[in-house]
Design an enzyme around this catalytic site. Sequence first.
Site: not given
Ligand code: NAD
Length: 478
Positions: A153-154, A177, A180, A230-231, A252-253, A286
């Site tokens: 979402w960022n 995907k 949301e 994501g994370s 890309e984590l 990130c």
């Molecule tokens: P999160 O890990 O739950 O979600 C991050 C993203 O992954 C969201 O878009 C979510 O919809 C997606 N996601 C979550 N579970 C998934 C799954 N099982 N399958 C597919 N997609 C899934 O965390 P959050 O609360 O949104 O953010 C927490 C931390 O994640 C942040 O503090 C940051 O460290 C990291 N993050 C990193 C980036 C990046 O650009 N690398 C972006 C968003 C969050």
Amino acid sequence: MSNTYPPSLQLHIDGEWIDVEDRDVHHVVNPSTGKTISDLPKASKADLDRALDAAKRAFPIWRDTPVAARAAILHKAADLMRERAPEIGRMMTAEQGKPVGQATGEVTASAAMFDVMAEEAKRCYGRVLVRPTGQNSFVKYQPVGPVAAFSPWNFPVYTPARKLAPALAAGCSIILKPAEETPASPIEMIRCLLDAGLPAGTAQVVFGDPSEVSSHLIASDIIRKISFTGSVPVGRHLMKLATENMQRTTMELGGHAPVLVFDDCDLDKALDLLAMQKYRNAGQVCVSPTRFYVQSGIYEKFANEFTKRAEKVQVGDGFGDNIDMGPLANPRRPEAMEKLISDAKAKGATVRLGGEAMDSDGYFYRPTVLTDVPLQADIMSNEPFGPVAAMRPFDTLDEAIEQANRLPLGLAAYAFTNSLRTANIVGDMVEAGMVAINNLTVSPGDAPFGGVKQSGHGSEDGPDGLKAYMVTKAIHQS
Ligand code: NAD
């Protein structure tokens, strides 16, 4: 202005826009107000199966479309994105919070990514290994197949663009995907591709429960490549799922970018760049500069001057005038910030600025500066993903490099120095996928973007980003 946000949203599957009807719904919230602004349908298992089947059918058609024709569609989509950037940018501000100028800029930067990849695809040459007369070996790059891509979402448009553009340029079909929380702006990017002439089923967009959608798509052997931003924990989970069908992955984590500020640097330039970049997108980036290691001789001055600049950051609704920083994107972020900052305070850090949420129905947090942060504080190890700069002094180059490399993460790293020797050593020795020296540009679009260690693997952007969607084949002919 935010009233341009659609009150209900759609999935796009097999050439059809699909409404909520009897599907489960996700409520999209404006993070500046905390109010629901739209309803988003969640894809059912039958919807996902239909998308998989369409991606399978679309793949050979798109793969066999001449590269020049594919490139023309991507360039046309880029033109449409530039034309529609003000409208798409307003949707992004309403769903994500960032200032509308930054949101619009993100859309035009994403358009440029389609232009870059359209041209890269034309120049993805193979090779001929010349053998004795009548015998040759050919090395060819072929599209890997249907892709499943998951984006956060960022950067609601730029992150999906750096997956869609290379996948489509390479000749793959793709199911995206997006998050949301920020659905409308990436949906509009898909609409630009369709309006530019992309065939049905080639790029589809689904939403749902993230874990259900990813496990369903990855369990299908139709999908040949997974790309996730994501994370670290979610990336690890998706990689485990991908082992079953042996799908390729790009991960890309996230990171925890160190900034090494040496006492021979151009201090004003470093301060201006860092104070501006730290609070961009409220630090939810990130590659955000996060752990500031400042050489002892200039530490106090740096901390004071940085704080003065951070005080001037204007926080407010992204639709307001002269706003530098919007709210955090969702209620999880201020909660995470509270935890990290109270832990740092308890362990001895000084709060020079901010350190608390703002009184509002939205998720606003004050720009924060922490100094003398002990290494034991959680914030020195866990990515804060928020508007906080954590500072510590260092004495020697060796110590700075040791600190930069102390975490199991390695996405971006920054250094400011006027010594060529220091710059060369930092460039070589810091464990990160991208190192920027005397600037903060790590995402120009035509250079590889990706991490090492637990920050993930595989590069996005430029020629490396295109190759991530291709397989290498050798053909030996006699
Ligand atoms: P999160 O890990 O739950 O979600 C991050 C993203 O992954 C969201 O878009 C979510 O919809 C997606 N996601 C979550 N579970 C998934 C799954 N099982 N399958 C597919 N997609 C899934 O965390 P959050 O609360 O949104 O953010 C927490 C931390 O994640 C942040 O503090 C940051 O460290 C990291 N993050 C990193 C980036 C990046 O650009 N690398 C972006 C968003 C969050």
